[in-house]
Design an enzyme around this catalytic site. Structure first.
Site, PDB file in Angstrom:
ATOM      1  N   ASP A  81       0.661  -1.245   0.082  1.00 32.89           N
ATOM      2  CA  ASP A  81      -0.333   0.069   0.302  1.00 32.89           C
ATOM      3  C   ASP A  81       1.141   1.096   0.027  1.00 32.89           C
ATOM      4  O   ASP A  81       1.820   1.424   0.466  1.00 32.89           O
ATOM      5  CB  ASP A  81      -1.184  -0.096   1.341  1.00 32.89           C
ATOM      6  CG  ASP A  81      -2.094   0.905   0.694  1.00 32.89           C
ATOM      7  OD1 ASP A  81      -2.363   1.261   0.641  1.00 32.89           O
ATOM      8  OD2 ASP A  81      -2.253   1.242   2.221  1.00 32.89           O
ATOM      9  N   HIS A  82       0.820   2.259  -0.478  1.00 32.30           N
ATOM     10  CA  HIS A  82       1.605   3.716  -0.719  1.00 32.30           C
ATOM     11  C   HIS A  82       2.945   3.176  -0.534  1.00 32.30           C
ATOM     12  O   HIS A  82       3.757   3.713  -0.046  1.00 32.30           O
ATOM     13  CB  HIS A  82       0.668   4.390   0.551  1.00 32.30           C
ATOM     14  CG  HIS A  82      -0.350   4.826   0.514  1.00 32.30           C
ATOM     15  ND1 HIS A  82      -1.114   5.826  -1.023  1.00 32.30           N
ATOM     16  CD2 HIS A  82      -1.571   4.460   1.142  1.00 32.30           C
ATOM     17  CE1 HIS A  82      -2.213   5.850  -0.631  1.00 32.30           C
ATOM     18  NE2 HIS A  82      -2.405   5.449   0.716  1.00 32.30           N
ATOM     19  N   GLY A 178      -6.968   8.571   7.663  1.00 27.07           N
ATOM     20  CA  GLY A 178      -7.416   8.654   8.553  1.00 27.07           C
ATOM     21  C   GLY A 178      -8.338   8.855   9.656  1.00 27.07           C
ATOM     22  O   GLY A 178      -8.989   8.997   9.302  1.00 27.07           O
TER      23      GLY A 178
HETATM   24 ZN   LIG Z   1      -4.248   5.612   1.407  1.00 29.53          ZN
END
Ligand SMILES: [Zn+2]
Length: 279
Positions: A81-82, A178
């Site tokens: 991820d990312h 978040g």
């Molecule tokens: Zn993300």
């Protein structure tokens, strides 16, 4: 069983459900997530983001993810991820991840296309699939809405997909990473336009705190992967805090508190994403 990103996403696209992609930072997270998927006969994606490497090193988590994926009774994909660079994507592939996200969404369009294209060429040569991001998915408390159009453009999305050869696209619909202070309202009209233009696996990031109504609208309009990270951490923290308040608390049982909390929160999301029974 370990399955490809393409396979897991194309089934979701065809049957209008979303695969939950859960950021797992420990063995306990992985155990709980896999148990949840098996109990509900659901496919699942285990993932780790580059910003999480300092406390959950990629080289240590990779064998844990892969061991549980291979032994699992349900389809599991192991995803980076990312990823922040070409090199990180290459390293994840070397360690056995079968899909990677290169996140160059902060770069101007042309540079984003160029980097994604390079990663796709390298990854596809290794039979690994790629996710990229177009538009800005911000972070709560870090990114403020910039005033302009913060959503992924429709024509831009079609050009990006065609030029990069990417396998899945994360889009910006007003979603943020978040823990939301207030429930966000996603731009579902934009999603419908992007979906109608492309009919292509779309990804929703920042899954924590989204309303049930928006989740459902996403799933029914082309979102076939939803990332969940913060919700798991919040649930574990809450359960562990309650557990350690008891004088009889001990470390081994606390590990199972983490497994149970992970399983519980993953089950809730798999149910919400309508992936139950699709294994
Ligand atoms: Zn993300």
């Amino acid at each position: 069983m370990l399955v490809t990103f393409k396979e897991i996403l194309s089934d979701a696209l065809d049957h209008k459900y979303a695969v939950g992609a859960f950021n797992c930072l420990s063995l306990e997270n992985v155990m709980g997530a896999i148990e949840a998927a098996e109990e509900l006969s659901s496919p699942i994606i285990l993932q780790l983001a580059e910003v999480q490497f300092p406390y959950s090193p990629l080289a240590c988590m990779a064998p844990i993810f892969l061991e549980y994926a291979r032994k699992s009774k349900v389809p599991v994909c192991v995803h980076l991820d990312h990823g922040q660079s070409f090199e990180t994507c290459a390293e994840a592939i070397r360690l056995g991840f079968n899909s990677v996200m290169i996140d160059s969404s902060l770069l101007p369009f042309r540079e984003n296309v160029a980097l994604v294209k390079d990663v796709v060429r390298m990854a596809h040569a290794m039979h690994v699939d790629v996710e990229a991001e177009l538009g800005m998915v911000g972070t709560i408390g870090v990114t403020e809405a910039s005033g302009g159009d913060i959503y992924t453009g429709v024509e831009e999305s079609a050009r990006f997909i065609a030029e990069t050869g990417v396998d899945a696209l994360a889009i910006a619909l007003g979603n943020m990473h978040g823990n939301y202070v207030a429930t966000p309202k996603l731009n579902i009209t934009r999603l419908q336009e992007i979906n109608a233009r492309n009919h292509f696996p779309l990804v929703l990031h920042g899954g924590t705190g989204t309303s049930v109504e928006d989740f459902k609208a996403c799933i029914h309009n082309g979102i076939c992967k939803i990332n969940v990270a913060t919700a798991i951490q919040l649930r574990i923290t809450e359960k562990v805090r309650r557990y350690v308040a008891d004088d009889r608390a001990n470390y081994i049982d606390m590990k199972y508190v983490i497994v149970d909390a992970s399983r519980e929160v993953v089950k809730e999301h798999l149910t919400l994403f309508e992936s139950i029974g699709h294994a």
